[in-house]
Design an enzyme around this catalytic site. Sequence first.
Site, PDB file in Angstrom:
ATOM      1  N   ASP A   1      -4.690  -3.053   1.514  1.00 39.57           N
ATOM      2  CA  ASP A   1      -5.697  -2.965   2.575  1.00 39.57           C
ATOM      3  C   ASP A   1      -5.845  -1.583   3.157  1.00 39.57           C
ATOM      4  O   ASP A   1      -6.839  -1.270   3.771  1.00 39.57           O
ATOM      5  CB  ASP A   1      -5.368  -3.950   3.679  1.00 39.57           C
ATOM      6  CG  ASP A   1      -4.071  -3.595   4.388  1.00 39.57           C
ATOM      7  OD1 ASP A   1      -3.196  -2.999   3.743  1.00 39.57           O
ATOM      8  OD2 ASP A   1      -3.947  -3.907   5.574  1.00 39.57           O
ATOM      9  N   LYS A   2      -4.848  -0.744   3.030  1.00 36.07           N
ATOM     10  CA  LYS A   2      -4.971   0.587   3.610  1.00 36.07           C
ATOM     11  C   LYS A   2      -3.888   1.479   3.055  1.00 36.07           C
ATOM     12  O   LYS A   2      -2.916   0.987   2.476  1.00 36.07           O
ATOM     13  CB  LYS A   2      -4.855   0.508   5.128  1.00 36.07           C
ATOM     14  CG  LYS A   2      -3.573  -0.143   5.624  1.00 36.07           C
ATOM     15  CD  LYS A   2      -3.525  -0.045   7.145  1.00 36.07           C
ATOM     16  CE  LYS A   2      -2.198  -0.511   7.681  1.00 36.07           C
ATOM     17  NZ  LYS A   2      -2.117  -1.912   7.962  1.00 36.07           N
TER      18      LYS A   2
END
Lengths: 75, 617
Positions: B311-312
Amino acid sequence: MKTATIQLESLACPSCMQKIEAAVKSVDGVAADTVEVLFNSSKVKLGFNAEQVSIEEIENAIQKVGYEVKKSRVK
Amino acid sequence: MQRFIFKSKNKIALASGILIAIAFINHWTAGSVFVSDLALIIASIIGALPIALQAYQALRLKLVTIDALVTIAVLGAFAIRNFEESAIVTFLFLFGAYLEQRTLNKTRSAIKELVEMAPETAWKQMEDGEFLEVDVEDVDVGDVLLVKTGAKVPVDGTVLSGEGSINEASITGESLPVAKGKGSEVYAGTILDNGTLQIMADRVGEDTTFGRIIELVEEAQDSKSEAERFIDRFSKYYTPAVLVMGLLIWLISRDIELAITILVLGCPGALVIGVPVSNVAGIGNGARHGVLFKGSEVIGDFSRLDTMVFDKTGTLTAGTPSVAAEEYYGEGIKEALGYLASIERESDHPLAKAVLEAIGDVPLSPVENTEVVKGGGVVAVVDGRRVAVGSVSLMERENVKLSAQARADASRLEEEGHSLVLTAVDGELKIMMGVRDQIRPGVKEVLQRLKRLGVKNLVVLSGDNQGTVDVVSRELGLTEAHGNMLPEDKAEHIKSLIDQGRIVAFVGDGVNDSPSLALAQIGIAMGGGTDVAIETSDVVLMNSDFSRLPHALGLAKATARNMKQNIVIAVGVVMVLLASVLFSDWMNMSIGMLVHEGSILAVILNGMRLLGYRLRR
């Protein structure tokens, strides 16, 4: 409408699920579509109408088909 | 009476076993047919009693169960005066049920252990200020509780006073104790190794982290996949069908022996039990290692995974920037470092913290005339010397000459994703530092193991700028890296990956990533995340422990394989039995029952192997 979680002796045979399910559903006052027999955790979850039927009667129905009830919790 | 019979099933099995032994010993020694037959008849009757009762109770509920098949088979054997078979079949059936119960309890043990870790009592502060031991159900939010050494923390709460170290293995799977003091959060079900704590209850009962884990695991172990629901429906009609088949065979062939053998052979057993057994053992193993699978469907999807999306960049990096490169120019570096530290000490800029950490202990000097240049840095007078700290553009503004070497260093470091902190003293460049978010230790190995487990595409979708993302991606060897992404862009991208026919797992902590978690075939939530993330995800990594990912994937694959093996065992056994009853003459009711019970035990034992599963390094 109350919900009950009934802990049974540990279930071993798969056909007992059908039996317990049918036994519980046959009790008047139990909402048939809420009945759920959990094989691995050996529990029955169900909703019932407390004015129509008591938890003891439901436990009895299960014991009559041959399964020990260990304890039950009503919410 | 009826309950008594059900309760003494195991004793009946034992008695009938002994009677059968007597019959056979007598047969080989004294040879009295009467004694042998009598023993076998008694064994058959007491053995058939609980089975017939179960069959009758089920019939009253309009269910034809396996008990009915066995009862009819035993009656049939009686009718043709084959007492040996009737006795052995009832004995094997009862004894098999006993063994199944024992071994099944074993496969469920991992989860049972977890449930038993639930705290039962708590020391609660009463109105008079004294602590009294009460049932954990009598604890309400806001109560003050005392936790003693060796005791379980009864609820989720905050430490009011005291110090101690807590073993949080039941929540995180990590057995290293964690130090707790005033203000720390403690979790129900964890154990205070030493010290004494007073805590305030924040969440109680089923609302605690532990309570939620138990509920998730309990639901997961009994959740059914499409295939299992099919098997269940199938077995409902299968059993009566076997009965009808036996009847037909008897009518056509007039051979009772053959008909009752079919009844016994047709008993469904291993097929119905095989998949749930693998499921519960796999989920149990995961729960012990800080990985929660939410059901067997998840395990199936997860095991076929080929794309993993993060996600990041923060999932892969430490999240706190640190100095990764230092270059020095000319003389007087030691002094310059002192000046730099003196200036940075007064700043609350995130880069300043990283710089201070890298410099360590140096003599400091008073700082005067501090001027903050927005977006550039700081200029100040230290020890009577003019010191500029900041970016390349600040240096240009201050007319600091950068040598060719310095320029080359600057562009190289920038390309590698560093933020630059340059320090000039009296117009001369002394120090260049590259500050950067660094890859978390161990992440590289984790990703490599995932690749070895068959994950072809490793993707990061990040809100950071593309440059930063590219650096991380290059260093870790990711297949795709996209920067500047908003949460809805991430969801969109996942959708397009799925449309390409990939099986996608999304790993996130769920802070505004819930759509992506829900959208991906497998949403993997880092447990430290939000409640929503834990709800919407399919797999939860407790304690946000990234290094659990390979174990999770390996376990899912092993569990899926195990389920398939069990189905093969179950179907294979039925096929072999049916074939041999038709094409060979060694098959009879007793052997059929033996093989049938044996196959049930085989699938349970096979499932049990999963409890000990560990990922090979």
